[in-house]
Design a protein around this motif. Structure first.
Motif, PDB file in Angstrom:
ATOM      1  N   PHE A 187       0.849  -1.197   0.000  1.00  0.00           N
ATOM      2  CA  PHE A 187       0.000   0.000   0.000  1.00  0.00           C
ATOM      3  C   PHE A 187       0.877   1.236   0.000  1.00  0.00           C
ATOM      4  O   PHE A 187       1.855   1.320   0.754  1.00  0.00           O
ATOM      5  CB  PHE A 187      -0.920   0.011   1.226  1.00  0.00           C
ATOM      6  N   PRO A 189       0.536   5.023   0.896  1.00  0.00           N
ATOM      7  CA  PRO A 189      -0.375   5.986   1.520  1.00  0.00           C
ATOM      8  C   PRO A 189      -0.425   7.334   0.808  1.00  0.00           C
ATOM      9  O   PRO A 189      -1.402   8.072   0.945  1.00  0.00           O
ATOM     10  CB  PRO A 189       0.181   6.132   2.946  1.00  0.00           C
ATOM     11  N   THR A 191      -0.562   7.763  -2.460  1.00  0.00           N
ATOM     12  CA  THR A 191      -1.439   7.679  -3.631  1.00  0.00           C
ATOM     13  C   THR A 191      -2.676   6.826  -3.385  1.00  0.00           C
ATOM     14  O   THR A 191      -3.545   6.740  -4.257  1.00  0.00           O
ATOM     15  CB  THR A 191      -0.670   7.084  -4.827  1.00  0.00           C
ATOM     16  N   ASN A 192      -2.738   6.167  -2.222  1.00  0.00           N
ATOM     17  CA  ASN A 192      -3.813   5.212  -1.894  1.00  0.00           C
ATOM     18  C   ASN A 192      -3.828   4.017  -2.852  1.00  0.00           C
ATOM     19  O   ASN A 192      -4.871   3.392  -3.075  1.00  0.00           O
ATOM     20  CB  ASN A 192      -5.185   5.898  -1.899  1.00  0.00           C
ATOM     21  N   ASP A 193      -2.675   3.706  -3.396  1.00  0.00           N
ATOM     22  CA  ASP A 193      -2.571   2.603  -4.354  1.00  0.00           C
ATOM     23  C   ASP A 193      -2.241   1.292  -3.650  1.00  0.00           C
ATOM     24  O   ASP A 193      -1.348   1.241  -2.803  1.00  0.00           O
ATOM     25  CB  ASP A 193      -1.469   2.919  -5.376  1.00  0.00           C
ATOM     26  N   HIS A 194      -2.969   0.236  -4.024  1.00  0.00           N
ATOM     27  CA  HIS A 194      -2.608  -1.118  -3.618  1.00  0.00           C
ATOM     28  C   HIS A 194      -1.929  -1.802  -4.794  1.00  0.00           C
ATOM     29  O   HIS A 194      -2.442  -1.795  -5.914  1.00  0.00           O
ATOM     30  CB  HIS A 194      -3.843  -1.919  -3.194  1.00  0.00           C
ATOM     31  N   THR A 242      -0.983   4.857  -9.757  1.00  0.00           N
ATOM     32  CA  THR A 242      -1.723   3.737  -9.187  1.00  0.00           C
ATOM     33  C   THR A 242      -1.726   2.569 -10.165  1.00  0.00           C
ATOM     34  O   THR A 242      -1.420   2.727 -11.351  1.00  0.00           O
ATOM     35  CB  THR A 242      -3.178   4.137  -8.874  1.00  0.00           C
ATOM     36  N   SER A 293     -10.318  10.295  -7.028  1.00  0.00           N
ATOM     37  CA  SER A 293      -8.873  10.064  -6.948  1.00  0.00           C
ATOM     38  C   SER A 293      -8.318   9.254  -8.116  1.00  0.00           C
ATOM     39  O   SER A 293      -7.105   9.222  -8.334  1.00  0.00           O
ATOM     40  CB  SER A 293      -8.536   9.335  -5.646  1.00  0.00           C
ATOM     41  N   HIS A 297      -9.935  -0.267  -6.403  1.00  0.00           N
ATOM     42  CA  HIS A 297      -9.711  -1.114  -5.227  1.00  0.00           C
ATOM     43  C   HIS A 297     -10.486  -2.418  -5.405  1.00  0.00           C
ATOM     44  O   HIS A 297     -11.577  -2.435  -5.969  1.00  0.00           O
ATOM     45  CB  HIS A 297     -10.179  -0.409  -3.950  1.00  0.00           C
TER      46      HIS A 297
END
Length: 336
Positions: A187, A189, A191-194, A242, A293, A297
């Motif tokens: 993760f 934080p 970019t909030n990318d998984h 992302t 964004s 997800h």
């Protein structure tokens, strides 16, 4: 006398060889490179896994000027310790003018990139030039050769053995029990990318180099390729920083045509073609998209799905429906 020639070193027995492209390789080359790697795997017990970065990959692919049109089409260099290969670099000659034609990639003199890739990958796994019969591994391209020959296959099997045989009499994919692989989750934080990967090489590189990613363990497992599986394609959105995943070939091709910010990173892992193929341990992921964004997800549990739908993860999330089916983690896997 053997109808092939070997370089000397090879990759380790049972080792999955990682590979990657660098920024000089267009996304349009990827299906050809993947097909060439799969061709060798189909005829010898050697497996390949694509990773995101050429830095640290076992085999890296690039494109550079060598000597202009014709003559040297590609070249491969490698490093080894003892009899074990440690890295290989495949370079295609950019002077060939590679371009799309007839459903493939060819040079300005109509040489198929597929054959050049097959030849250079042969070097990258330990085969030398052999001129005793028409073959992919001939020192000079033979117009009569369009795929691996008995000579090429014999050489690859001398190094790695024959491919594992499929079980006779199987009419559908068996429920997942063996052949499951950890899917490592990271993760970012910022970019909030998984990011998800099954590659231990990529996992370890991300842990060591970070790049903003935090390792979160293993959420689910994925199967070996088989009759009941499908490829999961991975993209990197360079605009939003992302990652995006899809099993849809039509969606993949549409992204390649219309979204230049999405960099195609190839097949990330396998998923089940349907929930039944996964057996009782199957988990079908729900795909969400945040219009604010640009983040996608994939939710694995009903509680997470319901939470996102009801705003627990913030505003802007759109439920895009079922994504693909994976498997519950096995007892030996790590959890976030």
């Amino acid at each position: 006398m053997a109808a092939y020639a070997l370089e000397g070193p090879r990759w380790g027995a049972g080792e999955t060889v990682s590979w990657a492209i660098d920024g000089t390789i267009p996304a349009s080359f990827l299906p050809t490179i993947q097909a060439a790697l799969a061709d060798w795997s189909a005829h010898a017990n050697v497996a390949f896994q694509q990773v995101a970065s050429a830095a640290g990959a076992d085999i890296s692919f690039s494109q550079s000027g060598i000597d202009g049109l014709d003559k040297v089409l590609g070249q491969t260099s490698y490093a080894y310790v003892g009899k074990a290969l440690t890295s290989a670099d495949v370079t295609f000659d950019s002077g060939e003018g590679w371009h799309a034609a007839g459903g493939g990639i060819v040079s300005n003199h109509n040489t198929p990139l597929f054959l050049v890739a097959l030849h250079e990958i042969g070097h990258a796994i330990g085969l030398d030039h052999y001129n005793g019969a028409p073959a992919v591994m001939n020192a000079y391209l033979n117009p009569s050769v369009t795929d691996l020959t008995t000579s090429d296959i014999a050489g690859a099997q001398a190094l790695y053995g024959a491919p594992a045989a499929a079980s006779a009499g199987t009419t559908m994919a068996a429920p997942a029990a063996a052949g499951l692989h950890d899917t490592f989750r990271f993760f970012n934080p910022a970019t909030n990318d998984h990011l998800y990967t099954t590659s231990q090489v990529e996992r370890d590189a991300l842990i060591q180099n970070k790049g903003g990613y935090v390792y979160e363990g293993t959420d689910w497992a994925v199967p070996d390729p088989g009759a009941g599986t499908m490829d999961v394609f991975r993209f990197f959105d360079s605009a939003n920083k992302t990652h995006f995943y899809t099993t849809g070939t039509a969606e993949r091709d549409q992204i390649l045509k219309t979204l230049p910010a999405y960099q195609y990173e190839g097949v990330a892992f396998e998923a089940y073609a349907n929930a039944a193929a996964a057996g009782s341990g199957g988990v079908t992921l729900e795909r969400f998209y945040n219009a604010q964004s640009g983040v996608h997800h994939f939710a694995a549990t009903q509680s997470e799905i319901d939470g996102i739908r009801h705003g627990a993860a913030g505003a802007g999330w759109v439920d895009e429906g079922k994504a693909f089916t994976v498997h519950l983690p096995t007892d030996g896997m790590l959890h976030a």
